[in-house]
Design a protein around this motif. Structure first.
Motif, PDB file in Angstrom:
ATOM      1  N   PRO A   1      43.565 -39.059  37.281  1.00  0.00           N
ATOM      2  CA  PRO A   1      42.920 -37.964  36.545  1.00  0.00           C
ATOM      3  C   PRO A   1      43.932 -37.178  35.719  1.00  0.00           C
ATOM      4  N   ASP A   2      43.456 -36.567  34.635  1.00  0.00           N
ATOM      5  CA  ASP A   2      44.336 -35.817  33.732  1.00  0.00           C
ATOM      6  C   ASP A   2      44.981 -34.612  34.401  1.00  0.00           C
ATOM      7  N   ASP A   3      44.283 -33.966  35.360  1.00  0.00           N
ATOM      8  CA  ASP A   3      44.831 -32.748  35.964  1.00  0.00           C
ATOM      9  C   ASP A   3      45.999 -33.000  36.912  1.00  0.00           C
ATOM     10  N   VAL A   4      46.199 -34.240  37.387  1.00  0.00           N
ATOM     11  CA  VAL A   4      47.341 -34.548  38.264  1.00  0.00           C
ATOM     12  C   VAL A   4      48.241 -35.629  37.661  1.00  0.00           C
ATOM     13  N   LYS A   5      48.037 -35.934  36.390  1.00  0.00           N
ATOM     14  CA  LYS A   5      48.769 -37.035  35.744  1.00  0.00           C
ATOM     15  C   LYS A   5      50.290 -36.841  35.784  1.00  0.00           C
ATOM     16  N   ASP A   6      50.758 -35.603  35.594  1.00  0.00           N
ATOM     17  CA  ASP A   6      52.200 -35.361  35.568  1.00  0.00           C
ATOM     18  C   ASP A   6      52.828 -35.367  36.966  1.00  0.00           C
ATOM     19  N   LYS A   7      52.031 -35.211  38.023  1.00  0.00           N
ATOM     20  CA  LYS A   7      52.560 -35.181  39.390  1.00  0.00           C
ATOM     21  C   LYS A   7      52.552 -36.547  40.070  1.00  0.00           C
ATOM     22  N   VAL A   8      51.713 -37.466  39.594  1.00  0.00           N
ATOM     23  CA  VAL A   8      51.607 -38.784  40.236  1.00  0.00           C
ATOM     24  C   VAL A   8      52.769 -39.660  39.797  1.00  0.00           C
ATOM     25  N   LYS A   9      53.608 -40.014  40.761  1.00  0.00           N
ATOM     26  CA  LYS A   9      54.756 -40.886  40.520  1.00  0.00           C
ATOM     27  C   LYS A   9      54.839 -41.879  41.663  1.00  0.00           C
ATOM     28  N   GLU A  10      55.603 -42.924  41.494  1.00  0.00           N
ATOM     29  CA  GLU A  10      55.748 -43.929  42.540  1.00  0.00           C
ATOM     30  C   GLU A  10      56.347 -43.300  43.795  1.00  0.00           C
ATOM     31  N   GLY A  11      55.762 -43.614  44.950  1.00  0.00           N
ATOM     32  CA  GLY A  11      56.270 -43.139  46.223  1.00  0.00           C
ATOM     33  C   GLY A  11      55.657 -41.840  46.722  1.00  0.00           C
ATOM     34  N   VAL A  12      54.908 -41.107  45.884  1.00  0.00           N
ATOM     35  CA  VAL A  12      54.304 -39.853  46.347  1.00  0.00           C
ATOM     36  C   VAL A  12      53.016 -40.135  47.129  1.00  0.00           C
ATOM     37  N   THR A  13      52.620 -39.172  47.931  1.00  0.00           N
ATOM     38  CA  THR A  13      51.382 -39.278  48.696  1.00  0.00           C
ATOM     39  C   THR A  13      50.289 -38.518  47.966  1.00  0.00           C
TER      40      THR A  13
END
Length: 131
Positions: free
Chosen positions: A102-114
């Motif tokens: 989703p656009d609202d969490v796009k900048d926070k989603v990275k490989e390895g995050v929960t």
């Protein structure tokens, strides 16, 4: 239990409640109740927004039973990102699948995050990143 539909009552709906409208899970934003007429019953006018597609839906109905979606909130780890899709692995079942970011969490989603994702009927949606 998650991903199921249970039966509820339209009289119990209030802003923030969940219900199915036209086969789509929706979050109620407003409820108006008209007074009963001489020969009729009270009518409920419900305005809701789709949880998956964020489309506004409007429905008028008498006092009756309605379908209420059951939401399962689960955690998963992001394995990889390809474009606007994330390949994630459920933390309990170790099942892997692709979900749109989703656009609202796009900048926070990275490989390895929960991430926390919701399981609603046949849909799965990423809702937040656990920090």
């Amino acid at each position: 239990m998650a991903g199921e539909i249970r039966v509820g009552d339209v009289g119990d709906m209030k802003p923030g409640s969940l219900m199915m409208i036209d086969g789509a899970p929706c979050k109620v934003t407003s409820v108006d109740v008209s007074r009963p007429g001489k020969h009729g019953h009270a009518k409920f006018r419900i305005v809701a927004v789709g949880i998956i597609d964020e489309k506004k839906r409007d429905i008028v109905m008498p006092h009756q039973a309605i379908d209420v979606p059951v939401i399962g909130k689960r955690q998963a780890q992001v394995l990889s990102i390809s474009g606007n899709k994330a390949n994630i692995m459920d933390s309990e079942t170790f099942e892997t699948f692709d979900l749109p970011i989703p656009d609202d969490v796009k900048d926070k989603v990275k490989e390895g995050v929960t991430v926390v994702y919701w399981e609603i009927i046949d849909y799965k949606v990423i809702k937040q990143v656990v920090e």
